[in-house]
Design a protein around this motif. Structure first.
Motif, PDB file in Angstrom:
ATOM      1  N   LEU A 163     -24.905 -15.173  22.201  1.00  0.00           N
ATOM      2  CA  LEU A 163     -24.890 -16.360  22.834  1.00  0.00           C
ATOM      3  C   LEU A 163     -23.745 -17.306  22.666  1.00  0.00           C
ATOM      4  CD1 LEU A 163     -26.445 -18.887  24.551  1.00  0.00           C
ATOM      5  CD2 LEU A 163     -27.785 -19.327  22.380  1.00  0.00           C
ATOM      6  N   ILE A 164     -23.258 -17.583  21.320  1.00  0.00           N
ATOM      7  CA  ILE A 164     -22.154 -18.217  21.092  1.00  0.00           C
ATOM      8  C   ILE A 164     -20.796 -17.933  21.892  1.00  0.00           C
ATOM      9  CG2 ILE A 164     -20.634 -19.345  19.205  1.00  0.00           C
ATOM     10  CD1 ILE A 164     -23.237 -20.582  19.349  1.00  0.00           C
ATOM     11  N   THR A 165     -20.533 -16.576  21.403  1.00  0.00           N
ATOM     12  CA  THR A 165     -19.349 -16.086  22.034  1.00  0.00           C
ATOM     13  C   THR A 165     -19.328 -15.903  23.653  1.00  0.00           C
ATOM     14  OG1 THR A 165     -20.363 -13.713  21.738  1.00  0.00           O
ATOM     15  CG2 THR A 165     -18.834 -14.603  20.111  1.00  0.00           C
ATOM     16  N   GLY A 166     -20.470 -15.887  24.325  1.00  0.00           N
ATOM     17  CA  GLY A 166     -20.663 -15.639  25.749  1.00  0.00           C
ATOM     18  C   GLY A 166     -20.507 -17.205  26.296  1.00  0.00           C
ATOM     19  N   PHE A 167     -21.431 -18.105  25.879  1.00  0.00           N
ATOM     20  CA  PHE A 167     -21.175 -19.234  26.297  1.00  0.00           C
ATOM     21  C   PHE A 167     -20.137 -20.379  25.990  1.00  0.00           C
ATOM     22  CE2 PHE A 167     -23.196 -23.819  26.269  1.00  0.00           C
ATOM     23  CZ  PHE A 167     -23.248 -23.787  27.776  1.00  0.00           C
ATOM     24  N   GLN A 168     -19.528 -19.946  24.724  1.00  0.00           N
ATOM     25  CA  GLN A 168     -18.429 -20.646  24.102  1.00  0.00           C
ATOM     26  C   GLN A 168     -18.821 -22.207  24.086  1.00  0.00           C
ATOM     27  OE1 GLN A 168     -15.057 -19.270  26.249  1.00  0.00           O
ATOM     28  NE2 GLN A 168     -14.819 -17.335  24.908  1.00  0.00           N
ATOM     29  N   PRO A 169     -19.781 -22.756  23.469  1.00  0.00           N
ATOM     30  CA  PRO A 169     -19.701 -24.136  23.270  1.00  0.00           C
ATOM     31  C   PRO A 169     -18.572 -24.797  22.653  1.00  0.00           C
ATOM     32  CG  PRO A 169     -21.380 -23.248  21.948  1.00  0.00           C
ATOM     33  CD  PRO A 169     -20.600 -22.175  22.633  1.00  0.00           C
ATOM     34  N   ALA A 170     -18.319 -26.003  22.966  1.00  0.00           N
ATOM     35  CA  ALA A 170     -17.536 -26.736  22.230  1.00  0.00           C
ATOM     36  C   ALA A 170     -18.191 -27.905  21.191  1.00  0.00           C
ATOM     37  CB  ALA A 170     -16.039 -27.771  23.026  1.00  0.00           C
ATOM     38  N   LEU A 171     -19.235 -28.180  21.713  1.00  0.00           N
ATOM     39  CA  LEU A 171     -20.080 -28.895  20.827  1.00  0.00           C
ATOM     40  C   LEU A 171     -21.687 -28.294  20.724  1.00  0.00           C
ATOM     41  CD1 LEU A 171     -20.909 -31.704  19.342  1.00  0.00           C
ATOM     42  CD2 LEU A 171     -21.506 -32.378  21.915  1.00  0.00           C
ATOM     43  N   VAL A 172     -22.198 -28.390  19.591  1.00  0.00           N
ATOM     44  CA  VAL A 172     -23.597 -27.827  19.693  1.00  0.00           C
ATOM     45  C   VAL A 172     -24.326 -29.036  18.978  1.00  0.00           C
ATOM     46  CG1 VAL A 172     -25.281 -26.305  18.295  1.00  0.00           C
ATOM     47  CG2 VAL A 172     -22.996 -25.421  19.261  1.00  0.00           C
ATOM     48  N   GLY A 173     -25.346 -29.418  19.727  1.00  0.00           N
ATOM     49  CA  GLY A 173     -26.413 -30.491  19.117  1.00  0.00           C
ATOM     50  C   GLY A 173     -27.613 -29.987  18.508  1.00  0.00           C
ATOM     51  N   LEU A 174     -27.944 -30.431  17.580  1.00  0.00           N
ATOM     52  CA  LEU A 174     -29.284 -29.902  16.787  1.00  0.00           C
ATOM     53  C   LEU A 174     -30.267 -30.925  16.667  1.00  0.00           C
ATOM     54  CD1 LEU A 174     -27.190 -27.658  14.354  1.00  0.00           C
ATOM     55  CD2 LEU A 174     -29.188 -26.489  15.362  1.00  0.00           C
ATOM     56  N   THR A 175     -31.438 -30.759  17.103  1.00  0.00           N
ATOM     57  CA  THR A 175     -32.559 -31.806  16.715  1.00  0.00           C
ATOM     58  C   THR A 175     -33.162 -31.435  15.336  1.00  0.00           C
ATOM     59  OG1 THR A 175     -33.295 -31.588  19.144  1.00  0.00           O
ATOM     60  CG2 THR A 175     -34.631 -32.841  17.421  1.00  0.00           C
ATOM     61  N   ALA A 176     -33.052 -32.751  14.691  1.00  0.00           N
ATOM     62  CA  ALA A 176     -33.418 -32.701  13.219  1.00  0.00           C
ATOM     63  C   ALA A 176     -34.749 -33.464  12.930  1.00  0.00           C
ATOM     64  CB  ALA A 176     -32.297 -33.226  12.362  1.00  0.00           C
ATOM     65  N   TYR A 177     -35.785 -32.666  12.319  1.00  0.00           N
ATOM     66  CA  TYR A 177     -36.622 -33.507  11.735  1.00  0.00           C
ATOM     67  C   TYR A 177     -36.678 -32.935  10.175  1.00  0.00           C
ATOM     68  CZ  TYR A 177     -38.502 -33.974  16.423  1.00  0.00           C
ATOM     69  OH  TYR A 177     -38.884 -34.240  17.577  1.00  0.00           O
ATOM     70  N   GLN A 178     -37.572 -33.833   9.375  1.00  0.00           N
ATOM     71  CA  GLN A 178     -37.407 -33.576   7.974  1.00  0.00           C
ATOM     72  C   GLN A 178     -37.894 -31.963   7.607  1.00  0.00           C
ATOM     73  OE1 GLN A 178     -40.204 -35.688   5.478  1.00  0.00           O
ATOM     74  NE2 GLN A 178     -39.152 -35.478   3.789  1.00  0.00           N
ATOM     75  N   ARG A 179     -38.863 -31.661   8.219  1.00  0.00           N
ATOM     76  CA  ARG A 179     -39.540 -30.130   7.878  1.00  0.00           C
ATOM     77  C   ARG A 179     -38.528 -29.189   8.577  1.00  0.00           C
ATOM     78  NH1 ARG A 179     -44.943 -28.767  11.195  1.00  0.00           N
ATOM     79  NH2 ARG A 179     -44.414 -29.178  13.194  1.00  0.00           N
ATOM     80  N   THR A 180     -37.603 -29.412   9.186  1.00  0.00           N
ATOM     81  CA  THR A 180     -36.674 -28.323   9.765  1.00  0.00           C
ATOM     82  C   THR A 180     -35.365 -28.311   9.367  1.00  0.00           C
ATOM     83  OG1 THR A 180     -36.049 -29.571  11.793  1.00  0.00           O
ATOM     84  CG2 THR A 180     -38.269 -28.120  11.900  1.00  0.00           C
ATOM     85  N   MET A 181     -34.940 -29.201   8.379  1.00  0.00           N
ATOM     86  CA  MET A 181     -33.674 -29.516   8.002  1.00  0.00           C
ATOM     87  C   MET A 181     -33.008 -28.217   7.289  1.00  0.00           C
ATOM     88  SD  MET A 181     -32.079 -32.232   8.912  1.00  0.00           S
ATOM     89  CE  MET A 181     -30.690 -31.948   7.817  1.00  0.00           C
ATOM     90  N   LEU A 182     -33.742 -27.439   6.568  1.00  0.00           N
ATOM     91  CA  LEU A 182     -33.412 -26.114   6.104  1.00  0.00           C
ATOM     92  C   LEU A 182     -32.850 -25.096   7.387  1.00  0.00           C
ATOM     93  CD1 LEU A 182     -35.642 -25.510   3.070  1.00  0.00           C
ATOM     94  CD2 LEU A 182     -33.214 -26.224   3.071  1.00  0.00           C
ATOM     95  N   TYR A 183     -33.662 -25.249   8.389  1.00  0.00           N
ATOM     96  CA  TYR A 183     -33.044 -24.325   9.279  1.00  0.00           C
ATOM     97  C   TYR A 183     -32.041 -24.969  10.045  1.00  0.00           C
ATOM     98  CZ  TYR A 183     -37.962 -22.538   8.815  1.00  0.00           C
ATOM     99  OH  TYR A 183     -39.051 -21.814   8.258  1.00  0.00           O
TER     100      TYR A 183
END
Length: 305
Positions: free
Chosen positions: A53-73
């Motif tokens: 996905l990363i190599t095919g789509f080639q994003p310059a920016l990745v945004g991640l939604t952060a919740y307390q219980r998902t921070m390790l992920y």
């Protein structure tokens, strides 16, 4: 320029990423190409598949939604992204990011930006800076770490006063309806109350903004046309403006739209008449916040119920 938005919630089945949908629709209206990846309990995703996905789509920016219980992920995905291409900028936003101390950058070595203000306007600023090849200038609404590891906090961004300013993720077909069993809808954002434990009123500065009734009805008709007949209205208090809500339900009834809905509000913002109308319109569940059975605790919470 391509932007990848990721929502991670391995504790529940895949749901409509409504917040990322708004951000994607807004960024696309400004000329950016976006893609949303949802990683839920029922998602099949391998390291090699993500690499593809990363190599095919080639994003310059990745945004991640952060919740307390998902921070390790979130940290794991950020590390994986940087290991694939260290030039990709990574931003986190959402409830965990809004009030996170900037000192957190010491533990977030693969994060470039912590978003503090409205996701649409903040990520637009970041995306424009990256597109202009000046990723750490002319920023607002974020804390960021420059290439030398120096941390900066920028000024906040005032959000729009009319939600219709943001294009609809539904009307612009941001989502894949073929896998959608329930559509998460928003008719408003924010909360004017002062409950001390809650993220929403503090994040939105005790303000609430609304979509027009026409916009709400257009989205309801669009998703039902796409075959989705169960709606979750995720407004913190959907009945905060009573006459407006009555107008929405009256439109559903007079236009003969058959949907099943569940909504969220405060127990002091409903009446028996409103609840009867909700029932006729298709509401099967109202979620009230029942915080405590202790008068002492209730008094200290600031909810005043």
């Amino acid at each position: 320029m391509n932007i990848l938005l990721i929502e991670i919630n391995p504790f529940a089945p895949t749901m409509t990423p409504i917040s990322l949908g708004y951000i994607a629709a807004f960024l696309e209206s400004k000329g950016f190409r976006t893609k949303i990846l949802i990683v839920g309990q029922d998602t099949s995703l391998s390291r090699s598949g993500f690499h593809e996905l990363i190599t095919g789509f080639q994003p310059a920016l990745v945004g991640l939604t952060a919740y307390q219980r998902t921070m390790l992920y979130v940290r794991g995905f950020a590390n994986l992204i940087k290991s694939m291409n260290n030039n990709i900028k990574v931003a986190i936003g959402g409830p965990q990011a809004t009030f996170m101390p900037s000192a957190a950058f010491k533990e977030l070595s693969d994060i470039d930006y912590i978003c503090r203000s409205s996701g649409e306007l903040t990520l637009l600023k970041v995306a424009q800076a990256i597109k202009n090849r000046t990723p750490f200038s002319d920023l607002a609404g974020v804390s960021y770490k420059d290439p030398q590891g120096v941390v900066f906090d920028t000024s906040g961004i005032e959000d729009v006063t009319e939600l219709d300013h943001y294009p609809s993720p539904y009307l612009n077909d941001i989502f894949d309806y073929s896998r959608m069993n329930e559509a998460i809808m928003l008719t408003s954002r924010g909360c004017p109350y002062h409950c001390i434990y809650c993220y929403t009123p503090h994040a939105f500065k005790h303000k609430i903004t609304f979509h027009s009734v026409d916009r709400v009805m257009a989205e309801i008709k669009w998703v039902t046309k796409k075959g989705v007949n169960r709606l979750w209205f995720a407004d913190p208090n959907i009945s905060c403006k009573l006459n407006r809500l009555i107008e929405i339900f009256d439109s559903i009834l007079t236009q003969g739209i058959e949907v099943k809905m569940w909504v969220q509000t405060r127990v002091d913002l409903v009446t028996p008449e409103l609840m009867k109308m909700m029932k006729r319109a298709g509401v099967g569940v109202i979620a009230f916040g029942l915080e405590s059975a202790s008068e002492r605790v209730l008094t200290r919470l600031g909810k005043k119920i």
